[in-house]
Design an enzyme around this catalytic site. Structure first.
Site, short mmCIF file in Angstrom:
data_model
loop_
_atom_site.label_atom_id
_atom_site.label_comp_id
_atom_site.label_asym_id
_atom_site.label_seq_id
_atom_site.Cartn_x
_atom_site.Cartn_y
_atom_site.Cartn_z
N CYS A 100 0.81 -1.22 0.00
CA CYS A 100 0.00 0.00 0.00
C CYS A 100 0.84 1.27 0.00
O CYS A 100 0.33 2.35 -0.30
CB CYS A 100 -0.94 0.01 1.21
SG CYS A 100 -2.06 -1.39 1.26
N HIS B 232 -9.53 2.89 -1.13
CA HIS B 232 -8.08 2.76 -1.06
C HIS B 232 -7.58 2.05 -2.33
O HIS B 232 -7.53 0.83 -2.38
CB HIS B 232 -7.71 1.97 0.19
CG HIS B 232 -6.26 1.62 0.32
ND1 HIS B 232 -5.25 2.39 -0.21
CD2 HIS B 232 -5.66 0.57 0.95
CE1 HIS B 232 -4.08 1.83 0.08
NE2 HIS B 232 -4.31 0.73 0.78
N CYS C 72 0.57 2.70 6.02
CA CYS C 72 1.11 1.40 6.41
C CYS C 72 0.91 0.41 5.28
O CYS C 72 0.05 0.61 4.42
CB CYS C 72 0.47 0.90 7.70
SG CYS C 72 -1.31 0.70 7.61
#
Length: 402
Positions: free
Chosen positions: A92, A358, A388
């Site tokens: 990510c 996301h 994170c």
């Protein structure tokens, strides 16, 4: 030290990342990027031969997102063939890491003008479809104590003593803030609509937002990670944290980030290159950092990455006006605020991934565009973005409006 300056930032709306359901599900990821290349070029009257490199983040580098999409997308958009290209894949954090890599190129003096950002089409290239060893190879899984990141989120909530009400309330506020920011037009400076081949607008605003979300509705959702399949991961987590008797499974579809399709691009350059472009910088990069924690708890590294980035920037937590932390789950943001002693008024002020989605590799660039726009709107100075990622990693970036 040379500074890297942000001259512009553009992003697509975030589409629902589900096949046939999202407005962008029939748009190839390379076409999402092409729209942004054209916008960046037109907005800044850019001579693309003056760009030395494109660096893009992408989590799942396979299929339509494979074969160094950074280089190929620039060619596809008609940009100069002289431009080098590199795709960064670090879970990510990919998009934020791509940004930091481009900034480092400029700060070192080795390059003077780069485009950075990221892309992810989760409706077309699902997460885990690259079949990586971390989650696919049983020998590797056992050796590194692989668990699902949702279990890590519930583990963090249990260790921190967060309640279901606190988890739900954070998600509710994210939805409310995102809906209000969209209504007020706070994202419009960076937001580029996506159109089909006939020019019809497919999506102009973030698609995942649910303005009608209520605490009552959130309370009705069952935890995602409390089924029999999660029991195996619970055992791994409890072995690592034997002080716990059990893991309280609190997170559900309303307190987890929505899957999304999107892309983001930012124009970076040195001070001298900006003058040659005839552009005024919007912000400069003060510092950045990476950090990692052990892979079972996985999602707690943003606090230490942020502290490290602040130290590299010669700043303190108190100096930062606005924080953007990716809402990987509610508990991650709640712990981050607790660790850095932050008031909610400084964190994700226009909502986050729980409300808007996301899109993995694109998220870093999106967070930077959001914090930059908001610093300008509020006439503030410093912003910090952090994300994170899988196996414990995190990345953080500090920018200063100029």
């Amino acid at each position: 030290m040379n500074y890297a300056y942000i001259y512009d930032a553009v992003r697509t709306p975030r589409g629902v990342g589900k096949p046939e359901k999202g407005a962008l599900s029939r748009t190839k990821p390379i076409d999402l990027l092409a729209t942004l290349y054209h916008a960046l070029q037109n907005r800044n009257s850019l001579n693309t031969s003056e760009i030395e490199e494109v660096i893009l983040g992408c989590n799942t580098v396979i299929g339509e997102q494979g074969a160094n999409i950074a280089k190929i997308s620039a060619l596809y958009a008609g940009w100069s063939a002289q431009i080098a290209g590199m795709t960064v894949s670090s879970f990510c954090t990919s998009g934020l890491e791509a940004f930091n890599t481009g900034a480092a190129r400029i700060m070192s003096g080795m390059e003077t003008g780069v485009v950075v950002g990221g892309v992810e089409s989760m409706s077309r290239i699902p997460m885990y479809s690259d079949a990586g060893a971390w989650f696919q190879d049983s020998e590797v899984r056992q050796a590194v104590s692989y668990i699902h990141m949702g279990i890590s989120a519930d583990l963090i909530a249990t260790l921190e003593g967060f309640t279901r009400a606190e988890i739900d309330n954070y998600a509710f506020l994210s939805q409310q803030k995102a809906a209000l920011a969209t209504q007020k037009g706070y994202f419009q400076k960076s937001l580029i609509p996506i159109r089909d081949s006939e020019g019809k607008v497919l999506l102009a605003d973030d698609e995942n937002i649910r303005p009608d979300t209520s605490l009552e509705k959130l309370a009705q959702f069952a935890p995602i990670f409390a089924d029999d399949n999660a029991a195996h991961f619970d055992k791994i987590a409890l072995k690592k944290y034997p002080n716990l008797l059990k893991i309280n499974h609190l997170h559900h579809i309303g307190t987890a980030p929505a899957l999304a399709d999107a892309a983001a691009l930012l124009l970076l350059g040195s001070a001298e290159k900006g003058k040659s472009w005839g552009l005024k910088p919007r912000a400069r990069v003060r510092g950045f950092a990476n950090y990692s924690v052990e892979p079972v708890i996985m999602l707690t590294a943003p606090a230490e990455a942020s502290r490290k980035a602040l130290k590299n920037s010669k700043l303190q937590v108190e100096d930062i006006d606005l924080f953007e932390i990716n809402e990987s789950f509610s508990a991650i943001v709640l712990k981050y605020m607790r660790d850095l002693n932050l008031s909610p008024e400084r964190v994700n002020v226009n909502g986050g991934a729980i409300a808007m989605g996301h899109p993995l590799g694109a998220t870093g660039g999106i967070l930077l565009s959001m914090v930059l726009d908001e610093l300008e709107r509020q006439d503030k100075q410093f912003g910090l973005c952090t994300i994170c990622g899988g196996a414990g990693i995190a990345t953080a970036t500090v920018i200063e409006r100029v």
